[in-house]
Motif scaffolding. Structure first.
Motif, PDB file in Angstrom:
ATOM      1  N   PHE A 200      39.534   9.832   3.364  1.00 19.21           N
ATOM      2  CA  PHE A 200      38.419   9.729   2.411  1.00 19.21           C
ATOM      3  C   PHE A 200      37.126   9.651   3.176  1.00 19.21           C
ATOM      4  CE2 PHE A 200      41.222   7.387  -0.886  1.00 19.21           C
ATOM      5  CZ  PHE A 200      41.504   8.566  -1.538  1.00 19.21           C
TER       6      PHE A 200
ATOM      7  N   GLY B  77      37.215  13.078   0.942  1.00 20.54           N
ATOM      8  CA  GLY B  77      37.975  14.311   1.104  1.00 20.54           C
ATOM      9  C   GLY B  77      38.539  14.682  -0.245  1.00 20.54           C
ATOM     10  N   ARG B  78      39.197  15.811  -0.278  1.00 20.51           N
ATOM     11  CA  ARG B  78      39.785  16.243  -1.558  1.00 20.51           C
ATOM     12  C   ARG B  78      40.879  15.281  -1.965  1.00 20.51           C
ATOM     13  NH1 ARG B  78      40.942  20.378  -4.496  1.00 20.51           N
ATOM     14  NH2 ARG B  78      43.148  20.079  -4.053  1.00 20.51           N
ATOM     15  N   TYR B  79      40.851  14.844  -3.220  1.00 23.79           N
ATOM     16  CA  TYR B  79      41.915  13.958  -3.693  1.00 23.79           C
ATOM     17  C   TYR B  79      42.487  14.547  -4.976  1.00 23.79           C
ATOM     18  CZ  TYR B  79      44.454   9.690  -4.748  1.00 23.79           C
ATOM     19  OH  TYR B  79      45.451   8.788  -5.002  1.00 23.79           O
ATOM     20  N   ASP B  80      43.809  14.703  -4.977  1.00 20.98           N
ATOM     21  CA  ASP B  80      44.439  15.442  -6.065  1.00 20.98           C
ATOM     22  C   ASP B  80      44.297  14.799  -7.432  1.00 20.98           C
ATOM     23  OD1 ASP B  80      45.065  17.480  -4.501  1.00 20.98           O
ATOM     24  OD2 ASP B  80      47.112  16.815  -4.026  1.00 20.98           O
TER      25      ASP B  80
ATOM     26  N   LYS C 220      42.558  13.833 -10.080  1.00 22.45           N
ATOM     27  CA  LYS C 220      41.226  13.893 -10.691  1.00 22.45           C
ATOM     28  C   LYS C 220      41.122  12.844 -11.794  1.00 22.45           C
ATOM     29  CE  LYS C 220      40.092  17.537  -8.346  1.00 22.45           C
ATOM     30  NZ  LYS C 220      39.708  17.154  -7.031  1.00 22.45           N
TER      31      LYS C 220
ATOM     32  N   SER D  55      31.217   9.436  -6.927  1.00 25.25           N
ATOM     33  CA  SER D  55      31.846  10.755  -6.931  1.00 25.25           C
ATOM     34  C   SER D  55      33.019  10.720  -5.952  1.00 25.25           C
ATOM     35  CB  SER D  55      30.855  11.830  -6.487  1.00 25.25           C
ATOM     36  OG  SER D  55      30.700  11.757  -5.083  1.00 25.25           O
ATOM     37  N   GLU D  56      33.737  11.841  -5.875  1.00 28.58           N
ATOM     38  CA  GLU D  56      34.856  11.967  -4.947  1.00 28.58           C
ATOM     39  C   GLU D  56      34.426  11.646  -3.509  1.00 28.58           C
ATOM     40  OE1 GLU D  56      38.466  15.215  -5.214  1.00 28.58           O
ATOM     41  OE2 GLU D  56      36.413  15.855  -5.384  1.00 28.58           O
ATOM     42  N   ASN D  57      33.138  11.895  -3.239  1.00 27.93           N
ATOM     43  CA  ASN D  57      32.627  11.681  -1.882  1.00 27.93           C
ATOM     44  C   ASN D  57      32.513  10.204  -1.502  1.00 27.93           C
ATOM     45  OD1 ASN D  57      32.380  14.381  -1.543  1.00 27.93           O
ATOM     46  ND2 ASN D  57      30.272  14.462  -2.334  1.00 27.93           N
TER      47      ASN D  57
END
Ligand SMILES: Cc1cc2nc3c(=O)[nH]c(=O)nc-3n(C[C@H](O)[C@H](O)[C@H](O)COP(=O)(O)OP(=O)(O)OC[C@H]3O[C@@H](n4cnc5c(N)ncnc54)[C@H](O)[C@@H]3O)c2cc1C
Length: 511
Positions: A204, A206-209, A211, A241-243
């Motif tokens: 992290f 990073g992309r995390y499945d 959602k 956010s995801e970030n």
């Protein structure tokens, strides 16, 4: 006839499935294996050191908290592959897994009855220009020394000094004397690498499945106290956010994953430092001055009461309390302090060596507090980490006064006044021990009623996890539960910490 055969076959298949799921169910209800069984089985699947002798189990049964829980086994993984194997094993046999750094945590968050993962072998340090990549088992003292050569520091600096690990600091969302300037760990993590309860490596940001969980967190359907630092519950308020997912791991107490490596911000070592020691007659007088002092942008504002001042080797006019106010090169007009303080400035120090000595008095506050208790008294770490908006410190002192009068308690006070984070440590007599939960509930309710958090930097652990739902509303707590379920659906990772269905505040107390 054919129908009869088919029906018979279907029934057999159904019974077979039923048996399978029954065994699966049983597997999760296996009575606790003996430590030697766990140890020997673990030793077969990984080459890392595994200990289950009585001495080791006893050593890891305590940390700096007031609790004791003896683990079955202690494992010393050498790399991520060992961690993954151990996690899978723990999951298969439903054995609790608790990561541990140096064990200096104050709320029992590094104690567990299953497998303890001592992360000391994750000891790599990779320097960057304004960041450092560091293994979770690295001791802060070692990192400080290496950064010093580079002329840099990390921001959060717990009073325990060099003796805690980076993983432990992430686990509790640690801060310290200079959090006024640098914030807590959550404000300083750039990246986290960890293993979740399925044995997956996650990086992290990073992309995390999932959602779905991000959506829930981002719904902003939660309420958080407006304080400068907070180690209660999961910090979903910082995940915009995801970030920002790495921030969720700060203060997660090993309940969401085993952190292996982190990247932290670093700062130039402060220069041109000046420390004022200001004497006040009462804590309330000092508290009233703090908001004015903060306008001068000091790098630290710390408070100690008369229980601590009597141990400090410095000429102090009378019993009372002291504020330590530090400025560094980022300060505006430090001389203004003479105009705005209502206390008496008893020392102004600019020598780095002498400033270090003065800070060592402040850092010894917990040790001095312990020296002041008598044979029949005890000082459990339970309600010691309140944080409120700075202007409300006088209200916090009032609440403390009310609770201590009601229960006839002597209380020792010190801490990070500039952040509104005071360590208030009640001294209990043996006969008061039955009142611990009542005292905690009453004090915590008071903190929450004035917009504070029950813990600013030490975390929830065994001492406070049951009170997390007192602080947050039902919607927020429900998101916490979903976060835990997402990362650790079978509740293997440090169970009972942060999300807790049982009362642990008085169980396993070693006093
Ligand atoms: C005298 C004294 C003064 C202190 N002063 C301060 C202070 O000023 N500020 C402050 O913030 N704290 C303070 N503390 C509390 C404590 O030192 C800090 O919380 C410290 O960060 C804990 O580090 P540790 O390595 O000892 O962690 P541990 O106690 O071993 O663990 C703490 C938590 O982190 C988790 N954890 C450890 N490693 C990992 C990992 N690799 N992955 C996931 N989770 C992990 C553990 O499971 C546990 O939940 C003080 C403690 C003492 C005894």
């Amino acid at each position: 006839m054919v129908e009869c055969i088919i029906l018979h076959k279907i029934l057999r298949i159904k019974t077979w499935f039923a048996k399978k799921s029954f065994f699966k169910h049983l597997e999760h209800k296996i009575p606790a294996m003996k430590p030697s069984d766990v140890g020997q089985r673990l030793a077969k699947i990984t080459k890392c050191a595994i200990s289950w002798d009585e001495h080791t189990r006893k050593f890891y049964s305590v940390d700096a908290s007031s609790y004791t829980i003896k683990p079955q086994v202690v494992a010393f993984p050498r790399n991520e592959s060992d961690v993954i194997k151990i996690i899978k094993f723990a999951k298969r046999y439903h054995i609790p897994l608790t990561p541990r750094g140096a064990g200096t945590g104050l709320v029992g968050s590094a104690l567990g009855r299953g497998i303890i993962l001592d992360m000391r072998n994750f000891d790599k340090i990779k320097l960057g220009a304004s960041q450092v990549e560091v293994g979770s088992g690295v001791f802060k003292g070692r990192l400080d020394k290496i950064l010093k050569k580079q002329g840099r520091v990390i921001g959060p600096d717990p009073s325990i000094g060099p003796f805690c690990t980076i993983g432990g600091m992430i686990g509790t969302n640690a801060s310290g004397i200079h959090s006024l300037k640098y914030g807590s760990i959550i404000d300083n993590i750039v990246q986290v690498r960890m293993i979740d309860s399925s044995g997956h490596v996650i990086k992290f940001p990073g992309r995390y499945d999932s959602k779905d969980i991000i959506k829930k967190i981002q719904s902003r359907n939660h309420t958080f106290p407006k304080v400068s630092k907070n180690s209660c519950g999961y910090r979903i308020d910082k995940v915009l956010s995801e970030n920002d997912l790495h921030k969720l791991i700060a203060g997660s107490e090993g309940t969401l994953g085993i952190v292996t490596t982190v990247k932290l911000k670093t700062y130039p070592s402060p220069k041109n430092v000046l420390l004022y020691v200001i004497h006040y007659d009462t804590l309330l007088d000092a508290a009233r001055d703090v908001p004015k002092i903060l306008e001068l942008k000091p790098s630290a504002v710390e408070l100690v009461d008369s229980n601590i001042t009597k141990h400090i080797k410095m000429k102090i006019p009378s019993i009372g309390c002291l504020l330590f106010v530090e400025f560094d090169n980022t300060a505006q007009d430090r001389k203004q302090i003479y105009k705005i303080t209502s206390g008496k400035i008893i020392k102004t120090e600019s020598s780095a060596v002498k400033i270090k000595k003065i800070w060592s008095f402040r850092n010894s506050a917990l040790a001095y507090s312990l020296q002041s208790i008598t044979k029949n008294e005890t000082m459990p770490t339970l309600i010691e980490d309140a944080v409120v908006p700075v202007k409300r410190i006088p209200l916090l002192l009032k609440i403390l006064d009310m609770v201590s009068k009601k229960y006839g308690l002597r209380v020792i006070v010190y801490g990070h006044a500039g952040n509104g984070n005071l360590h208030m440590r009640p001294v209990l007599r043996q006969k008061d021990l039955g009142l611990i939960k009542e005292i905690a509930k009453e004090f915590f309710s008071g903190i929450i009623s004035i917009g504070g958090s029950i813990t600013g930097e030490h975390g929830d652990g065994l001492a406070r996890s049951e009170f997390v739902k007192l602080q947050y509303d039902a919607k927020t707590y429900s998101i916490f539960k979903q976060v835990k379920k997402q990362f650790d659906p079978e509740n293997i990772l440090n169970p009972g910490k942060i999300i807790s269905s049982k009362s642990t505040v008085t169980r396993n107390l070693k006093i």
